[in-house]
Design a protein around this motif. Structure first.
Motif, PDB file in Angstrom:
ATOM      1  N   UNK A   1      18.955  64.965  -3.376  1.00  0.00           N
ATOM      2  CA  UNK A   1      18.938  63.752  -2.560  1.00  0.00           C
ATOM      3  C   UNK A   1      18.060  62.701  -3.232  1.00  0.00           C
ATOM      4  N   UNK A   2      18.324  61.443  -2.872  1.00  0.00           N
ATOM      5  CA  UNK A   2      17.480  60.361  -3.355  1.00  0.00           C
ATOM      6  C   UNK A   2      17.701  59.966  -4.792  1.00  0.00           C
ATOM      7  N   UNK A   3      18.880  60.255  -5.371  1.00  0.00           N
ATOM      8  CA  UNK A   3      19.165  59.832  -6.743  1.00  0.00           C
ATOM      9  C   UNK A   3      19.137  58.311  -6.829  1.00  0.00           C
ATOM     10  N   UNK A   4      18.912  57.808  -8.014  1.00  0.00           N
ATOM     11  CA  UNK A   4      18.885  56.362  -8.208  1.00  0.00           C
ATOM     12  C   UNK A   4      20.282  55.755  -8.172  1.00  0.00           C
ATOM     13  N   UNK A   5      21.278  56.540  -8.555  1.00  0.00           N
ATOM     14  CA  UNK A   5      22.640  56.037  -8.658  1.00  0.00           C
ATOM     15  C   UNK A   5      23.615  57.171  -8.409  1.00  0.00           C
ATOM     16  N   UNK A   6      24.694  56.879  -7.687  1.00  0.00           N
ATOM     17  CA  UNK A   6      25.783  57.842  -7.516  1.00  0.00           C
ATOM     18  C   UNK A   6      27.096  57.111  -7.747  1.00  0.00           C
TER      19      UNK A   6
ATOM     20  N   UNK B   1      27.434  60.409   1.488  1.00  0.00           N
ATOM     21  CA  UNK B   1      26.404  59.472   1.048  1.00  0.00           C
ATOM     22  C   UNK B   1      25.192  59.452   1.971  1.00  0.00           C
ATOM     23  N   UNK B   2      25.385  59.646   3.275  1.00  0.00           N
ATOM     24  CA  UNK B   2      24.228  59.671   4.173  1.00  0.00           C
ATOM     25  C   UNK B   2      23.315  60.840   3.853  1.00  0.00           C
ATOM     26  N   UNK B   3      23.900  61.980   3.528  1.00  0.00           N
ATOM     27  CA  UNK B   3      23.090  63.160   3.219  1.00  0.00           C
ATOM     28  C   UNK B   3      22.475  63.080   1.823  1.00  0.00           C
ATOM     29  N   UNK B   4      23.206  62.518   0.872  1.00  0.00           N
ATOM     30  CA  UNK B   4      22.675  62.402  -0.485  1.00  0.00           C
ATOM     31  C   UNK B   4      21.653  61.277  -0.617  1.00  0.00           C
ATOM     32  N   UNK B   5      21.847  60.210   0.156  1.00  0.00           N
ATOM     33  CA  UNK B   5      20.909  59.084   0.209  1.00  0.00           C
ATOM     34  C   UNK B   5      20.522  58.547  -1.170  1.00  0.00           C
ATOM     35  N   UNK B   6      21.502  58.230  -2.029  1.00  0.00           N
ATOM     36  CA  UNK B   6      21.143  57.601  -3.302  1.00  0.00           C
ATOM     37  C   UNK B   6      20.650  56.175  -3.058  1.00  0.00           C
ATOM     38  N   UNK B   7      19.957  55.619  -4.010  1.00  0.00           N
ATOM     39  CA  UNK B   7      19.498  54.240  -3.872  1.00  0.00           C
ATOM     40  C   UNK B   7      20.666  53.264  -3.964  1.00  0.00           C
ATOM     41  N   UNK B   8      21.666  53.589  -4.789  1.00  0.00           N
ATOM     42  CA  UNK B   8      22.844  52.740  -4.957  1.00  0.00           C
ATOM     43  C   UNK B   8      24.067  53.634  -5.115  1.00  0.00           C
ATOM     44  N   UNK B   9      25.197  53.146  -4.659  1.00  0.00           N
ATOM     45  CA  UNK B   9      26.450  53.897  -4.794  1.00  0.00           C
ATOM     46  C   UNK B   9      27.512  53.008  -5.423  1.00  0.00           C
ATOM     47  N   UNK B  10      28.297  53.608  -6.309  1.00  0.00           N
ATOM     48  CA  UNK B  10      29.421  52.911  -6.934  1.00  0.00           C
ATOM     49  C   UNK B  10      30.688  53.719  -6.649  1.00  0.00           C
ATOM     50  N   UNK B  11      31.669  53.051  -6.062  1.00  0.00           N
ATOM     51  CA  UNK B  11      32.942  53.678  -5.735  1.00  0.00           C
ATOM     52  C   UNK B  11      33.997  53.101  -6.684  1.00  0.00           C
ATOM     53  N   UNK B  12      34.448  53.912  -7.643  1.00  0.00           N
ATOM     54  CA  UNK B  12      35.357  53.449  -8.680  1.00  0.00           C
ATOM     55  C   UNK B  12      36.798  53.743  -8.277  1.00  0.00           C
ATOM     56  N   UNK B  13      37.520  52.681  -7.910  1.00  0.00           N
ATOM     57  CA  UNK B  13      38.885  52.785  -7.398  1.00  0.00           C
ATOM     58  C   UNK B  13      39.015  53.971  -6.444  1.00  0.00           C
ATOM     59  N   UNK B  14      38.244  53.943  -5.349  1.00  0.00           N
ATOM     60  CA  UNK B  14      38.150  55.113  -4.458  1.00  0.00           C
ATOM     61  C   UNK B  14      39.437  55.377  -3.687  1.00  0.00           C
ATOM     62  N   UNK B  15      39.670  56.634  -3.373  1.00  0.00           N
ATOM     63  CA  UNK B  15      40.860  57.051  -2.628  1.00  0.00           C
ATOM     64  C   UNK B  15      40.593  56.946  -1.135  1.00  0.00           C
ATOM     65  N   UNK B  16      40.436  55.733  -0.659  1.00  0.00           N
ATOM     66  CA  UNK B  16      40.195  55.511   0.760  1.00  0.00           C
ATOM     67  C   UNK B  16      41.495  55.317   1.536  1.00  0.00           C
ATOM     68  N   UNK B  17      42.590  55.641   0.896  1.00  0.00           N
ATOM     69  CA  UNK B  17      43.866  55.723   1.609  1.00  0.00           C
ATOM     70  C   UNK B  17      44.601  56.941   1.085  1.00  0.00           C
ATOM     71  N   UNK B  18      44.726  57.969   1.906  1.00  0.00           N
ATOM     72  CA  UNK B  18      45.498  59.151   1.538  1.00  0.00           C
ATOM     73  C   UNK B  18      46.940  58.903   1.957  1.00  0.00           C
ATOM     74  N   UNK B  19      47.759  58.507   0.991  1.00  0.00           N
ATOM     75  CA  UNK B  19      49.126  58.159   1.302  1.00  0.00           C
ATOM     76  C   UNK B  19      49.943  59.352   1.759  1.00  0.00           C
TER      77      UNK B  19
END
Length: 245
Positions: free
Chosen positions: A74-79, A93-111
């Motif tokens: 937990x508490x990584x600087x970047x995820x 992400x709530x449990x990992x609690x990184x300082x910053x998160x980057x979502x690279x073309x995330x699959x937020x739609x399961x077709x």
């Protein structure tokens, strides 16, 4: 499940890398060393059913998220999470609690099978993929990336695709249920968050990008890059992280 991890560097800062479906930690072969050169200790996981991590009876996105919380600090600087890794990161992400998160073309739609997410096609691709086919689909990849794709497909459990077609669990998304055909855009960023969007992304539409911006995410489109941005155009991928790494 404790996941297999691969480490680059020994810096004072910590970065976490979470790959997409059919891949494993090897997809980050350039990103890991680049972040290590910037002073990070980089931890890249193999999700369950991928790479050197164990196989399982269940492969929902919630399962993947629970594995991340069980394995990573937990508490990584970047995820950073790509595609399925982006969905999984958003659920953990709530449990990992990184300082910053980057979502690279995330699959937020399961077709659904009608609009692009057919587990049977993923499984068929695993058995029929050839070097020529992978090169045809990814003309900008370097030869080593094609080699890695063939190697990761060989050890991937295609049951993980069928698991995602059922349900994903719920953690802070705009909807109450997560299943095929459901938009899973987070209601808000839990930590300062960047969304990297592929050019003409099929997963993050222009309208969804506007919605995410209105909810507090920063969205950057990487011009000319396909879904696997970090392999299509590594330089542009790193440039789009300016101010975040």
């Amino acid at each position: 499940m404790q996941l297999h991890t691969h480490t680059w560097g020994a810096g004072d800062r910590v970065a976490l890398l979470i790959h997409g479906i059919m891949a494993d930690h090897r997809t980050w072969r350039k990103v890991g060393p680049a972040l290590a050169d910037r002073g990070y200790r980089v931890l890249a996981v193999d999700l369950r059913g991928h790479g050197r991590s164990g196989r399982a009876a269940s492969y929902t996105a919630r399962d993947h998220a629970d594995d991340l919380a069980e394995t990573l600090p937990t508490g990584a600087d970047l995820a950073v999470g790509h595609s399925l890794g982006g969905l999984t990161l958003s659920l953990a992400v709530e449990r990992l609690a990184p300082r910053r998160a980057v979502y690279s073309d995330p699959a937020w739609h399961l077709g659904t099978p009608d609009n692009g997410f057919d587990p049977a096609q993923f499984a068929e691709f695993r058995s029929l993929a050839t070097r020529e086919r992978i090169e045809q689909l990814n003309p900008r990849w370097e030869r080593e990336d094609v080699d890695i794709e063939l190697a990761t497909l060989a050890v991937w459990d295609e049951a993980s695709a069928f698991g995602l077609a059922g349900s994903a669990g719920s953690a802070g998304s705009a909807g109450s249920a997560e299943s095929a055909g459901t938009d899973l855009l987070p209601a808000k960023p839990v930590v300062p968050s960047l969304v990297q969007r592929a050019d003409g992304s099929s997963l993050v539409s222009a309208e969804q990008a506007r919605i995410l911006t209105s909810r507090g995410f920063e969205v950057r489109t990487v011009t000319g890059a396909g879904h696997t941005i970090h392999r299509d155009d590594f330089g542009a991928f790193m440039a789009s992280l300016e101010g975040w790494v």
